[in-house]
Design a protein around this motif. Structure first.
Motif, PDB file in Angstrom:
ATOM      1  N   THR A   1       4.145  52.407  76.771  1.00 52.92           N
ATOM      2  CA  THR A   1       4.482  51.631  78.106  1.00 52.92           C
ATOM      3  C   THR A   1       3.685  50.169  77.713  1.00 52.92           C
ATOM      4  O   THR A   1       4.287  49.062  78.292  1.00 52.92           O
ATOM      5  N   VAL A   2       2.418  50.133  77.459  1.00 60.34           N
ATOM      6  CA  VAL A   2       1.718  48.997  77.225  1.00 60.34           C
ATOM      7  C   VAL A   2       2.343  48.128  76.194  1.00 60.34           C
ATOM      8  O   VAL A   2       2.428  46.730  76.508  1.00 60.34           O
TER       9      VAL A   2
ATOM     10  N   ALA B   1      -6.344  53.212  81.539  1.00 58.85           N
ATOM     11  CA  ALA B   1      -5.308  54.125  81.551  1.00 58.85           C
ATOM     12  C   ALA B   1      -5.559  55.150  80.440  1.00 58.85           C
ATOM     13  O   ALA B   1      -5.346  56.466  80.880  1.00 58.85           O
TER      14      ALA B   1
ATOM     15  N   LEU C   1      -3.543  43.199  80.869  1.00 57.10           N
ATOM     16  CA  LEU C   1      -2.974  44.440  80.156  1.00 57.10           C
ATOM     17  C   LEU C   1      -4.153  44.918  79.454  1.00 57.10           C
ATOM     18  O   LEU C   1      -3.851  46.117  79.047  1.00 57.10           O
TER      19      LEU C   1
ATOM     20  N   MET D   1       5.656  55.511  82.286  1.00 60.72           N
ATOM     21  CA  MET D   1       4.701  55.777  82.964  1.00 60.72           C
ATOM     22  C   MET D   1       4.892  57.109  83.900  1.00 60.72           C
ATOM     23  O   MET D   1       3.918  57.819  84.027  1.00 60.72           O
TER      24      MET D   1
ATOM     25  N   THR E   1      -5.195  51.700  74.383  1.00 59.76           N
ATOM     26  CA  THR E   1      -5.037  52.996  75.158  1.00 59.76           C
ATOM     27  C   THR E   1      -5.369  54.295  74.213  1.00 59.76           C
ATOM     28  O   THR E   1      -6.002  55.293  75.041  1.00 59.76           O
TER      29      THR E   1
ATOM     30  N   LEU F   1       1.682  56.402  77.229  1.00 60.93           N
ATOM     31  CA  LEU F   1       1.144  55.156  77.743  1.00 60.93           C
ATOM     32  C   LEU F   1       1.137  54.069  76.728  1.00 60.93           C
ATOM     33  O   LEU F   1       1.132  52.965  77.249  1.00 60.93           O
TER      34      LEU F   1
ATOM     35  N   ALA G   1      -5.880  47.344  81.647  1.00 60.96           N
ATOM     36  CA  ALA G   1      -5.167  48.855  81.915  1.00 60.96           C
ATOM     37  C   ALA G   1      -4.868  49.409  80.911  1.00 60.96           C
ATOM     38  O   ALA G   1      -4.953  50.634  81.158  1.00 60.96           O
ATOM     39  N   ALA G   2      -4.890  48.784  79.638  1.00 63.20           N
ATOM     40  CA  ALA G   2      -4.568  49.786  78.327  1.00 63.20           C
ATOM     41  C   ALA G   2      -5.763  50.679  78.320  1.00 63.20           C
ATOM     42  O   ALA G   2      -5.509  51.999  78.026  1.00 63.20           O
TER      43      ALA G   2
ATOM     44  N   LEU H   1      -1.216  50.608  86.063  1.00 64.09           N
ATOM     45  CA  LEU H   1      -0.132  49.853  85.292  1.00 64.09           C
ATOM     46  C   LEU H   1       0.701  48.801  85.953  1.00 64.09           C
ATOM     47  O   LEU H   1       1.377  47.886  85.464  1.00 64.09           O
TER      48      LEU H   1
END
Length: 333
Positions: free
Chosen positions: A81-82, A190, A183, A132, A61, A78, A186-187, A144
């Protein structure tokens, strides 16, 4: 670049490049895993978070955001978050798998109990969604939250497919996308979104993360059959003993004759494993080229990850991400 730098693993070079951001992520992790009323939450979380994980996902990220010159603070939110989503899934996975060890240490469910692991995992998911929201980006929330749903879906699918010799490579890939690649992608996606990168760049980084996650998981499954226990932290054949249907077994089963299929049914479906079965399983894989074919697939996914990066602007971080994809499969050499 010095000789010492060139000898470093890509993940170590990436961590060095992102060191200041990673320090901010670690500080935010410690801050947000706290609880005023339930001290067990930070105890359980700290046991796993501080167990020496590589922070690959949050680094993806941070790197995706920095690749496009992002100078704000939302990439740290973020990345945290991950890491919280990842940690929550590990806590839940260890309960589902009845695991007793992770990263060379006793699992949280073993040290405390299953209820604590599940509930602390839920707490971390809630904290992840709070982080998020703080980015004030609906697109990031969509990415996410979709990844979190895909992860859960993949875990349920894995339960359904477990020890079922009818499991196909397509189902295996769906499971891998859920348990690992969702993931990763998404990482990276994002990070690109929060930096204001255009749609093509966002798509390229999604593709990179997806392919990287798949390559990493296939390589991990293959190393269970031919890896160095000292380097991988796994004993050769652990997946076989735990009756896990990974890609090498799926390929061998697909090519099996009646006698070989009976062997797989006894050892995997029924769990009747005897002396010499591990060696015989490996011999069957060699006979049908299952290990070589699995290695080729891992290399192909790594190549797809590197190809996706070709669409992005020249940057040291782009090169490091490409090297990270090479590292994911270099263990198979």
């Amino acid at each position: 670049m010095s000789l010492d730098q060139s000898a470093q693993k890509p993940q170590d070079r990436l961590a060095a490049y992102l060191s200041e951001d990673l320090e901010r992520v670690d500080a935010l992790i410690r801050e947000r895993m706290a609880s005023k009323h339930a001290p067990r939450i930070p105890e359980v979380t700290a046991h796993l978070v501080e167990a020496g994980g590589k922070r690959i996902r949050p680094m993806l990220t941070l790197a995706a955001a920095r690749l496009f010159g992002y100078a704000g603070a939302h990439h740290v939110l973020l990345a945290t978050t991950v890491e919280f989503i990842h940690t929550a899934t590990l806590l839940h996975d260890d309960v589902v798998d009845e695991s007793g060890q992770r990263r060379g240490r006793p699992t949280a469910n073993l040290l405390w109990d299953n209820k604590s692991s599940v509930l602390v995992g839920d707490y971390l998911f809630a904290r992840a969604f709070q982080l998020m929201v703080e980015t004030e980006s609906l697109r990031v929330l969509d990415i996410l939250s979709d990844a979190a749903a895909t992860i859960a879906e993949g875990e349920v699918l894995q339960l359904q497919a477990a020890r079922n010799l009818a499991t196909t490579e397509e189902t295996y890939l769906q499971v891998v996308r859920g348990k690992t690649a969702a993931l990763f992608s998404a990482a990276t996606e994002a990070g690109a979104v929060i930096s204001g990168a255009d749609a093509d760049a966002q798509r390229a980084l999604y593709t990179y993360g997806d392919a990287l996650g798949i390559a990493f998981q296939i390589a991990d499954d293959l190393l269970d059959w031919q890896g160095d226990a000292g380097a991988t932290g796994k004993n050769v054949g652990d997946d076989f003993r735990e009756r896990k249907l990974t890609l090498p077994i799926i390929k061998a089963v697909a090519a099996a004759d009646a006698e070989e299929r009976a062997f797989w049914a006894r050892t995997i479906e029924k769990g009747d494993q005897r002396d010499g079965d591990l060696e015989h399983a490996r011999a069957l894989m060699e006979r049908h080229g299952a290990l070589a074919a699995t290695r080729a697939e891992a290399l192909d996914w790594a190549a797809q990850a590197r190809a996706a990066l070709a669409e992005l602007p020249a940057h040291e971080l782009r090169d490091l991400l490409g090297a990270l994809a090479e590292q994911a499969v270099s263990r198979l050499a």
